[in-house]
Design an enzyme around this catalytic site. Structure first.
Site, short mmCIF file in Angstrom:
data_model
loop_
_atom_site.label_atom_id
_atom_site.label_comp_id
_atom_site.label_asym_id
_atom_site.label_seq_id
_atom_site.Cartn_x
_atom_site.Cartn_y
_atom_site.Cartn_z
N HIS A 197 9.51 14.97 -62.28
CA HIS A 197 9.40 14.41 -60.92
C HIS A 197 7.93 14.42 -60.50
O HIS A 197 7.56 15.01 -59.50
CB HIS A 197 10.28 15.19 -59.93
CG HIS A 197 11.74 14.90 -60.10
ND1 HIS A 197 12.39 13.89 -59.43
CD2 HIS A 197 12.67 15.48 -60.89
CE1 HIS A 197 13.67 13.86 -59.79
NE2 HIS A 197 13.86 14.81 -60.68
N HIS A 218 13.96 15.22 -68.02
CA HIS A 218 14.45 13.85 -68.25
C HIS A 218 13.30 12.85 -68.46
O HIS A 218 12.95 12.09 -67.57
CB HIS A 218 15.50 13.38 -67.25
CG HIS A 218 15.28 13.66 -65.78
ND1 HIS A 218 14.15 13.32 -65.10
CD2 HIS A 218 16.11 14.21 -64.86
CE1 HIS A 218 14.27 13.65 -63.84
NE2 HIS A 218 15.44 14.21 -63.66
N ASN A 221 12.42 9.37 -66.71
CA ASN A 221 12.96 9.26 -65.35
C ASN A 221 12.16 10.12 -64.39
O ASN A 221 11.84 11.27 -64.69
CB ASN A 221 14.44 9.67 -65.32
CG ASN A 221 15.28 8.77 -66.21
OD1 ASN A 221 15.90 9.21 -67.16
ND2 ASN A 221 15.28 7.48 -65.90
N ARG A 229 -3.94 2.90 -70.63
CA ARG A 229 -5.13 3.71 -70.34
C ARG A 229 -4.77 5.04 -69.69
O ARG A 229 -5.60 5.94 -69.62
CB ARG A 229 -6.11 2.93 -69.46
CG ARG A 229 -7.05 2.06 -70.29
CD ARG A 229 -8.14 1.44 -69.45
NE ARG A 229 -7.62 0.33 -68.67
CZ ARG A 229 -7.52 -0.93 -69.14
NH1 ARG A 229 -7.91 -1.20 -70.37
NH2 ARG A 229 -7.05 -1.88 -68.39
N ASP A 250 22.60 7.87 -71.36
CA ASP A 250 23.80 7.20 -70.86
C ASP A 250 23.66 5.69 -70.90
O ASP A 250 24.59 4.96 -70.55
CB ASP A 250 24.12 7.66 -69.42
CG ASP A 250 23.05 7.24 -68.41
OD1 ASP A 250 21.96 6.80 -68.84
OD2 ASP A 250 23.28 7.39 -67.20
N ASP A 277 22.39 15.74 -67.28
CA ASP A 277 22.08 15.56 -65.85
C ASP A 277 23.37 15.21 -65.10
O ASP A 277 23.36 14.43 -64.15
CB ASP A 277 21.00 14.49 -65.66
CG ASP A 277 20.28 14.61 -64.32
OD1 ASP A 277 20.26 15.71 -63.74
OD2 ASP A 277 19.75 13.59 -63.83
N ALA A 311 21.34 8.80 -59.21
CA ALA A 311 21.42 10.19 -58.77
C ALA A 311 22.21 11.00 -59.79
O ALA A 311 23.38 11.30 -59.60
CB ALA A 311 22.06 10.26 -57.40
N GLY A 312 21.54 11.33 -60.89
CA GLY A 312 22.23 12.04 -61.95
C GLY A 312 23.05 11.07 -62.78
O GLY A 312 23.05 9.85 -62.52
C1 LIG Z 1 20.00 14.67 -60.38
C2 LIG Z 1 19.04 13.57 -60.23
O1 LIG Z 1 18.88 13.16 -59.13
N1 LIG Z 1 18.38 13.11 -61.32
C3 LIG Z 1 17.44 11.99 -61.47
C4 LIG Z 1 17.28 11.11 -60.25
O2 LIG Z 1 16.68 11.87 -59.24
C5 LIG Z 1 16.44 9.86 -60.54
O3 LIG Z 1 16.48 9.00 -59.44
C6 LIG Z 1 16.99 9.13 -61.76
C7 LIG Z 1 16.23 7.87 -62.17
O4 LIG Z 1 14.88 8.01 -62.12
P1 LIG Z 1 13.94 6.73 -62.35
O5 LIG Z 1 14.40 5.68 -61.42
O6 LIG Z 1 12.56 7.21 -62.08
O7 LIG Z 1 14.10 6.33 -63.78
O8 LIG Z 1 17.03 10.03 -62.83
C8 LIG Z 1 17.93 11.13 -62.62
O9 LIG Z 1 19.22 10.65 -62.32
#
Ligand SMILES: CC(=O)N[C@@H]1[C@@H](O)[C@H](O)[C@@H](COP(=O)(O)O)O[C@@H]1O
Length: 386
Positions: A197, A218, A221, A229, A250, A277, A311-312
């Site tokens: 994150h 993850h 994500n 660059r 998934d 997740d 969301a997961g």
């Molecule tokens: C439990 C949870 O919330 N996990 C994350 C989520 O927060 C995020 O929005 C998503 C896509 O992320 P992205 O859009 O950056 O690929 O990945 C995962 O699901």
């Protein structure tokens, strides 16, 4: 737990090689040996697994929920029991219940629950994963931005105390809200610090890896993409052998082509391992649930907030193994390693989990040759039978 058990008739994969015409001998909950079936001495209980595959139990380092329970909504011993039982139905024998960004009060409750689960030896409970709140708001994903905040001294103290009491703690942080010194203090205390994150650049990510961060949460994500660059955290995860990285397989979170590129590009010994997740719906017919007062919809294999944010994931570990095997064409052995040996390596628990070698925990799954579930065993005991 009886002293000795023997599983006969299955093709056994120990995490390294297949053993045909062999038997798995279990003693006091641990693997004693894999021996030729003909020399499996009598005594103890014997189980006939003819025609089945026997593989190491799956280890999931990121499980927000399952069986109707979500760690954030039910940070209790019961919640943890529900989550572990739900995932055992899909071959998971060790998992980290994962608390995503929440209030201090909920985090403290989750830590208490984790300590109770450890004391109660809940089958499948490995430790805790605290994902947040020290993340980057810009890469919040489904985390509540109003609860994201920098790591303060008292946060650090709580994490250090938790690590000491629990013994197995993973913590996802973003360099934007946790310093390198904090990461060093945490890793020195045995916490597995994971970067996620975040919009951290390549150099920052490498500096944090040097400070002790061990994994990436993850991969792809909730982080910047791999730029030519500015390779960012994705680039650091792939180019830095010391980093291990979780991957949600998934088919919605990461395009198969991106997964394949990452798998080809990952420098070892750190590996890419599977995480689900997963959220509360796993193992239920729940179609809507709430997280920090916001509704999450389950539809067509995806879980989303009202604005469409993922969301997961709505996937279990066996399905993730099947996905990388069938959709990416990975050999089944490698697909299984991604769910067992590699997460064990990432977590630093390979001496007792992730492979079926003499002395390791007798955590394994019996599957049909078509990769259907038959039964799940933890510490030599059946915890789920299809
Ligand atoms: C439990 C949870 O919330 N996990 C994350 C989520 O927060 C995020 O929005 C998503 C896509 O992320 P992205 O859009 O950056 O690929 O990945 C995962 O699901």
């Amino acid at each position: 737990m009886t002293a000795k058990k023997t599983i006969t008739g299955a093709r056994i994969f120990d995490g390294i090689d297949w053993h045909d015409g062999a038997a798995l001998v279990i003693e006091a909950g641990h693997v004693k040996a894999i021996v030729p079936a003909s020399s499996a001495a009598a005594g103890g209980e014997s189980f006939d697994a003819r025609g089945l595959l026997l593989v190491p139990g799956f280890i999931d380092l990121q499980v927000n929920g399952g069986g109707g329970a979500l760690m954030n909504e039910q940070p209790t011993l019961d919640g943890i029991r529900q989550i572990c039982a739900a995932h055992a139905k899909f071959g998971t024998t060790a998992l980290l219940p994962t608390l995503i960004t929440d209030t201090r009060k909920v985090r403290t409750a989750a830590i208490e629950a984790g300590l109770e689960a450890r004391a109660a030896a809940v089958p499948g409970f490995l430790g805790l994963h605290l994902e947040g709140p020290h993340l980057s708001v810009a890469r919040k994903g489904a985390h509540d931005p109003s609860l994201i905040r920098p790591m303060e001294d008292d946060d650090l103290a709580e994490m250090l105390a938790c690590a000491k009491a629990l013994g197995c703690l993973m913590l996802t942080v973003a360099p934007e809200n946790a310093t390198r010194e904090q990461v060093k203090a945490l890793t020195d205390a045995g916490v597995v610090v994971s970067l996620g994150h975040t919009d951290a650049g390549f150099d920052t990510a490498c500096a944090y890896a040097k400070a002790g961060a061990r994994t990436v949460t993850h991969l792809f994500n909730a982080m910047s993409g791999l730029g030519h660059r500015e390779p960012g955290l994705v680039g650091a995860a792939l180019a830095t052998g010391a980093l291990h990285a979780g991957l949600i397989a998934d088919g919605f979170h990461v395009a198969p082509a991106a997964m394949a590129i990452a798998l080809r590009g990952k420098k070892g010994p750190g590996q890419i391992f599977l995480v689900t997740d997963a959220m509360s719906p796993i193992g239920t017919d729940q179609t809507i649930f709430s997280l920090n007062g916001r509704e999450i919809l389950r539809q067509g294999g995806r879980l989303t907030l009202a604005d469409g944010t993922l969301a997961g994931a709505d996937i279990d570990m066996l399905s993730s193994v099947r996905f990388v095997h069938e959709k990416l064409g990975l050999p089944i052995e490698e697909a299984i390693r991604m769910a067992s040996a590699y997460p064990a390596d990432a977590m630093g628990i390979a001496s007792h989990k992730g492979r079926l070698l003499p002395g390791t925990d007798a955590d394994f799954v019996l599957l049909t040759p078509e990769l259907g579930m038959k039964s799940t065993w933890i510490g030599g005991d059946v915890v789920f039978s299809a």
